[in-house]
Enzyme design. Structure first.
Site: not given
Ligand code: IVH
Length: 666
Positions: A110, A112, A114, A223, A309, A404, A407, A422, A428
């Site tokens: 089938e 697909k 979108d 379906y 896809k 980081c 922090c 981190c 943080c």
């Protein structure tokens, strides 16, 4: 003729013209004549409210009533499909199916579509409900909006449809409607829809169904679900549904060989560009429902289907700089900031770079011309660098940060993991806020009235520093806050109070222990009487739990070994959260199969293999893959493989059929 007779006549006529026009594309009367009939019906219905009918063609014009959507639990969860972009994985899928079924099979190919998925329930030939996918378990009731979609029948034709069934499909906004809608929005200086999918799902969620009606959505159904479908073949059922008035795709084909499947893919990869609606791939489904049932489902998707896809479009643009985001677990995500570029309908400004290895692998330099693709849809990614463009200029090499960005802590990289973290989790800020956001989220403690903005506000005001602080919030703390008011404050406090009844398994999930998702949290909750037992479990106890391996066990262990976490859990306990399991949590669970390892083999009548696996686990047994001397028994259906049969006989392992098994656990 009585008014009632004329109303009935008009309804039948209009339903038929709708179908001719919107499904078959072969109108029999002019638009003007159609409108005249519709007007006549509207007037009669207004005069005779006693003959009102929720499925009258007049309902398709929508109403101006504004209301919020009601959430509905799906009778059958709405799962997604496993995705692939590679032909070899299509072959793998085909081979897997062949091995598992060990008999002939057909594949239904089938398109697909979108758009946005929808589940329609029909009873006695009438559309009674339309629900969006939502989180797969529950969705929004958008029936009134869906009724405005002319290609969706409100009343079915013929008499071969089951008394009750669901049909699922995709709601789409055709390209031309999308184009016109965006033009009109541009003229009004409104924000444009990025693509037809967003436009379709945005439209479906509008409160005003009259606007929905004006947006001219379309729908393809693919379906069917129900107890009494006419055929064993998915394809045959879809053909039949076409006769009931549903719009099904003309492209759908049944294939007997893998070569035919590839021919289908090849044809539509090109031809899809001429379709009036967006498609993003091909869906392959094992055609026989009996075979589908035997193949069953994994946690997320059916084993009997796969989506292939189409290769995403890509665009070339410049990398301006790389920034870094800190997630709730401390994981650092590098983000490419790009010169904005148009890609399959959206403007792309940022792309994920995933981790340091990816950056290194691309040998990225600032100013590079890079290829961006929208592979997995939502977040675009950089797939390659145009190295030829470097001959003009080579910018600074991108080097992953060592501290980081939030922090300043030194980042760490755990053995065997791609991400940098981190480690400063209790200090943080994005980690603290992220943990609180996860804790309050719907699948965790589901605290109404709180969201990321309120969390951010409370955190900035130092009202909360961790999740336990939520339970200490008082009316005086909240009511005078900016844009808050007594009503919202009281909502929040009620929501927090109500969360004390959230079951043990969700509290475990809410703690946000790394690698402990919903499923693992459930397993942990079933395996330990309370949080203390879990906290003191050693590695062996943890890894003995089905599907809990070293990595998860290690993470659970490390979580409770951290004194800050123990303290937090103790505070949550003192506030009265459910940190022990209840009778209710255990209902449906027995230990009738405790200590037994059971092999499942063959094809069954009453349940799928997955369901049998679940039954085994719910009754305390363990489902294992292959027969050994330790196997307690084989649960055998039809067509048990000869090798397995031979092995079971040789080792003297008992073989029982499904009825005996069901009696055993009943
Ligand atoms: S079948 C259990 N068939 O793709 C499988 N889905 O990733 C049910 N979709 O949510 C889905 N075209 O929205 C199926 N021909 C098709 C489809 C299709 C588009 C969408 C659907 C689903 C998603 C799965």
């Amino acid at each position: 003729m009585t008014a009632k007779d004329r109303i009935d006549e008009l309804r039948t006529e209009l339903h038929r013209h709708n179908y001719q026009y919107y499904v078959l594309n072969t109108p029999e009367i002019s638009d003007r004549d159609f409108d005249l009939l519709m007007h006549e019906l509207q007037e009669l219905e207004e005069k005779h409210p006693e003959y009102a009918d929720a499925n009258s063609p007049t309902m398709r014009v929508g109403s101006d009533l504004n209301k919020n959507f009601v959430q509905i639990q799906h009778k059958y969860p709405m799962l997604s499909l496993a995705n692939t972009y590679s032909e070899s994985e299509v072959t793998d899928f085909y081979e897997r199916v062949r091995k598992a079924l060990n008999e002939e099979f057909e594949i239904c190919c089938e398109l697909k579509y979108d758009g946005t998925s929808i589940s329609l329930t029909y009873e006695n030939g009438r559309l009674i409900r339309a629900v969006t996918r939502g989180d797969g378990e529950k969705g929004d009731d958008v029936t009134d909006n869906v009724k405005t979609i002319r290609s969706i029948p409100l009343m079915l034709h013929g008499d071969t449809y089951p008394q009750e069934f669901e049909i699922r499909g995709e709601i789409l906004m055709p390209w031309d409607v999308f184009g016109q809608l965006n033009e009109a929005r541009e003229a009004r200086e409104e924000q444009l829809f990025a693509n037809p999918r967003n436009a379709a799902s945005g439209t479906l969620k509008l409160q005003n169904s009259a606007i929905v009606a004006s947006r001219k959505l379309d729908a393809y159904l693919y379906y069917l679900l129900g107890e009494n479908l006419p055929f064993d073949g998915h394809y045959e059922n879809l053909q039949e549904a076409g006769k009931w008035g549903f719009k099904t795709s003309d492209a759908t084909r049944k294939c007997e060989t893998l070569q035919q499947v590839f021919d289908f893919i090849k044809y539509w990869d090109v031809e899809r560009k001429n379709l009036p609606v967006a498609t993003d791939g091909i869906v392959l489904k094992v055609n026989s429902l009996r075979q589908q049932k035997n193949l069953g489902f994994t946690a997320k998707s059916p084993r009997w289907a796969i989506a292939y896809k189409f290769q995403a479009e890509r665009a070339l643009t410049r990398l301006n700089k790389v920034t870094y985001q800190v997630g709730r677990t401390g994981a650092i995500t590098p983000v490419a900031n790009l010169e904005p570029v148009q890609l399959s309908g959206t403007m792309v400004k940022r792309a994920s770079l995933h981790n340091a290895d990816i950056i290194e692998g691309l040998d990225l330099h600032i100013g590079d011309m890079v290829y961006v693709e929208k592979g997995g849809e939502i977040i675009p990614k950089i797939t390659a660098v145009d190295t030829d463009a470097r001959s003009f200029m080579l910018g600074e090499k991108v080097r992953f940060i060592t501290r980081c960005p939030e922090c300043g802590s030194e980042l760490v990289r755990y053995e065997g993991e791609a991400a940098h973290y981190c480690p400063n989790e209790t200090v943080c800020p994005p980690q603290i806020k992220g943990k609180i956001e996860h804790f309050i989220s719907r699948k965790a403690m589901n605290i109404d009235g709180l969201g990321p903005e309120t969390v951010d506000l409370f955190y900035r005001l130092q009202l909360i520093k961790d999740v336990a602080d939520l339970y200490n919030l008082k009316m005086e703390d909240l009511k005078d806050l900016d844009r808050m008011g007594e009503k919202s404050a009281s909502n929040i406090l009620t929501g927090i109070e109500a969360s004390k009844n959230v079951p043990f398994e969700r509290v475990i999930f809410a703690l946000g222990i790394r690698f402990v998702g919903e499923t693992v949290a459930k397993k942990l909750a079933k395996s330990f009487v309370d949080i203390d037992e879990l906290a003191h479990a050693d590695m062996e106890t943890l890894t003995n739990i089905d599907e809990i391996g070293e990595k998860i066990a290690q993470s659970v262990h490390a979580y409770f070994a951290n004194p800050a976490n123990s303290l937090l859990v103790n505070r949550l306990k003192s506030y009265g959260l459910k940190l022990q399991r209840t009778e209710e949590d255990m209902s449906g669970y027995t230990d009738k199969l405790a200590g037994k390892s059971i092999v499942i083999s063959g094809v069954f009548m009453h349940h799928s293999r997955d369901e049998y696996k679940e039954l085994i686990e719910k009754n305390g047994g363990k489902n294992v893959g292959s027969i050994s001397a330790k196997t307690s028994f084989v649960l055998a259906g039809d067509n048990m493989g000869p090798a397995k049969l031979e092995k079971a006989r040789k080792l003297g392992v008992e073989i029982i059929d499904e009825n005996t098994f069901l009696e055993l656990i009943s």
